[in-house]
Design a protein around this motif. Structure first.
Motif, PDB file in Angstrom:
ATOM      1  N   TYR A  16      43.355  37.515  46.127  1.00  0.00           N
ATOM      2  CA  TYR A  16      43.415  36.212  45.463  1.00  0.00           C
ATOM      3  C   TYR A  16      44.833  35.740  45.159  1.00  0.00           C
ATOM      4  O   TYR A  16      45.048  34.573  44.869  1.00  0.00           O
ATOM      5  N   ILE A  63      34.354  42.322  39.559  1.00  0.00           N
ATOM      6  CA  ILE A  63      33.511  41.196  39.963  1.00  0.00           C
ATOM      7  C   ILE A  63      33.259  41.198  41.469  1.00  0.00           C
ATOM      8  O   ILE A  63      34.154  41.506  42.252  1.00  0.00           O
ATOM      9  N   ASP A 119      32.409  38.508  44.125  1.00  0.00           N
ATOM     10  CA  ASP A 119      32.390  37.049  44.291  1.00  0.00           C
ATOM     11  C   ASP A 119      32.001  36.732  45.736  1.00  0.00           C
ATOM     12  O   ASP A 119      30.822  36.688  46.071  1.00  0.00           O
ATOM     13  N   LYS A 147      28.766  37.278  40.926  1.00  0.00           N
ATOM     14  CA  LYS A 147      28.699  35.818  40.917  1.00  0.00           C
ATOM     15  C   LYS A 147      27.704  35.357  41.967  1.00  0.00           C
ATOM     16  O   LYS A 147      27.638  35.923  43.053  1.00  0.00           O
ATOM     17  N   GLN A 181      31.697  29.831  38.609  1.00  0.00           N
ATOM     18  CA  GLN A 181      32.853  29.149  38.019  1.00  0.00           C
ATOM     19  C   GLN A 181      33.969  30.176  37.972  1.00  0.00           C
ATOM     20  O   GLN A 181      33.689  31.384  38.041  1.00  0.00           O
ATOM     21  N   PHE A 182      35.203  29.728  37.822  1.00  0.00           N
ATOM     22  CA  PHE A 182      36.291  30.706  37.785  1.00  0.00           C
ATOM     23  C   PHE A 182      36.375  31.302  36.391  1.00  0.00           C
ATOM     24  O   PHE A 182      36.587  30.597  35.403  1.00  0.00           O
ATOM     25  N   ILE A 183      36.199  32.601  36.294  1.00  0.00           N
ATOM     26  CA  ILE A 183      36.127  33.241  34.985  1.00  0.00           C
ATOM     27  C   ILE A 183      37.300  34.188  34.742  1.00  0.00           C
ATOM     28  O   ILE A 183      37.892  34.707  35.688  1.00  0.00           O
ATOM     29  N   VAL A 184      37.610  34.376  33.506  1.00  0.00           N
ATOM     30  CA  VAL A 184      38.762  35.205  33.115  1.00  0.00           C
ATOM     31  C   VAL A 184      38.396  36.103  31.923  1.00  0.00           C
ATOM     32  O   VAL A 184      37.401  35.875  31.246  1.00  0.00           O
ATOM     33  N   LEU A 214      39.979  40.268  34.168  1.00  0.00           N
ATOM     34  CA  LEU A 214      40.044  39.187  35.168  1.00  0.00           C
ATOM     35  C   LEU A 214      41.154  38.194  34.826  1.00  0.00           C
ATOM     36  O   LEU A 214      41.232  37.702  33.697  1.00  0.00           O
ATOM     37  N   ASP A 215      41.967  37.892  35.837  1.00  0.00           N
ATOM     38  CA  ASP A 215      43.148  37.057  35.574  1.00  0.00           C
ATOM     39  C   ASP A 215      43.076  35.699  36.265  1.00  0.00           C
ATOM     40  O   ASP A 215      42.306  35.486  37.196  1.00  0.00           O
TER      41      ASP A 215
HETATM   42  N1  LIG Z   1      39.766  35.947  37.515  1.00  0.00           N
HETATM   43  C1  LIG Z   1      38.880  35.861  38.509  1.00  0.00           C
HETATM   44  N2  LIG Z   1      39.076  36.569  39.619  1.00  0.00           N
HETATM   45  C2  LIG Z   1      38.138  36.452  40.581  1.00  0.00           C
HETATM   46  N3  LIG Z   1      38.072  37.031  41.791  1.00  0.00           N
HETATM   47  C3  LIG Z   1      36.958  36.593  42.382  1.00  0.00           C
HETATM   48  N4  LIG Z   1      36.298  35.735  41.591  1.00  0.00           N
HETATM   49  C4  LIG Z   1      37.011  35.638  40.458  1.00  0.00           C
HETATM   50  C5  LIG Z   1      36.840  34.887  39.249  1.00  0.00           C
HETATM   51  O1  LIG Z   1      35.887  34.122  39.024  1.00  0.00           O
HETATM   52  N5  LIG Z   1      37.813  35.049  38.311  1.00  0.00           N
END
Ligand SMILES: Nc1nc2[nH]cnc2c(=O)[nH]1
Ligand SMILES: O=P(O)(O)OC[C@H]1O[C@H](OP(=O)(O)OP(=O)(O)O)[C@H](O)[C@@H]1O
Ligand SMILES: [Mg+2]
Length: 182
Positions: free
Chosen positions: A73, A104, A106, A134, A154-157, A161-162
């Motif tokens: 990412y 996670i 994704d 997800k 949704q993008f989560i932190v 998780l960053d």
């Molecule tokens: N922080 C973050 N990293 C991810 N990497 C894959 N999906 C996500 C996400 O939703 N949040």
């Protein structure tokens, strides 16, 4: 709540309780199978470091810990599509029972790559424990024996998780406000 977070999805307490349940399940499932050697818990750095640290303390059979750093990412909110190994394991996993602790799932790209890579080293078994899964439109089919929570697309932190290396230290898991990355 942090000003950049729009909603808390899982509180510190909910995460703690669920991680304890997963640890108890791993303990039971591997107690006989893994015997005195126990398991090797592998964390996918950097996101899964916090999950693994908490999970390891809920596992009551012999448990080694090792780390692999993988990134796809970069500093964005979308996978680059290219998975890179930044750091490899220190231990040999041939003939061992391996449990991957991931934060996670994704697109599934990271775990698909990792499972293929680790399977080629001939472990006795290879199992995935992911804290979050997800529901996305396009997701590789990854078999996860342990899933903490299903979460929205949704993008989560938080909790490891960053976004651009920030928010990993939040004790809860929440949705990052889109205006932060748009
Ligand atoms: N922080 C973050 N990293 C991810 N990497 C894959 N999906 C996500 C996400 O939703 N949040
Ligand atoms: O299923 P996928 O779409 O592949 O996404 C999941 C991966 O993405 C994140 O890692 P990232 O590449 O952001 O590295 P990091 O752990 O250092 O944050 C996360 O920690 C997972 O490892
Ligand atoms: Mg990341």
């Amino acid at each position: 709540m942090h000003k950049d977070v729009s909603e808390i999805l899982f509180t510190e307490e909910q995460i703690h309780d669920r991680v304890a349940e997963i640890g108890a399940a791993i303990t039971e499932d591997f107690r006989e199978k893994a015997g005195d050697d126990g398991i090797i818990l592998i964390s996918v750095l950097r996101g899964a470091a916090i999950f693994m640290a908490d999970l390891a303390r809920e596992i009551k059979i012999p448990c080694e810990m090792d780390y692999m750093a993988i990134s796809s990412y970069g500093n964005g909110v979308k996978s680059s599509g290219v998975v890179r190994i930044l750091k490899d394991l220190s231990s040999h996993i041939e003939g061992r029972h391996v449990v991957i602790a991931e934060d996670i799932l994704d697109s599934g790209l990271t775990l698909t790559y990792l499972l293929k890579n680790l399977a080629s080293r001939n472990p006795a078994s290879l199992t995935v424990a992911t804290l979050l899964r997800k529901k996305t439109k396009v997701q590789a089919d990854v078999d996860c024996a342990y899933v903490g929570f299903e979460c929205p697309d949704q993008f989560i932190v938080g909790y490891g998780l960053d976004y651009a290396e920030r928010y990993r230290n939040l004790p809860y898991i929440g949705v990052l406000k889109p205006e932060v990355y748009e």
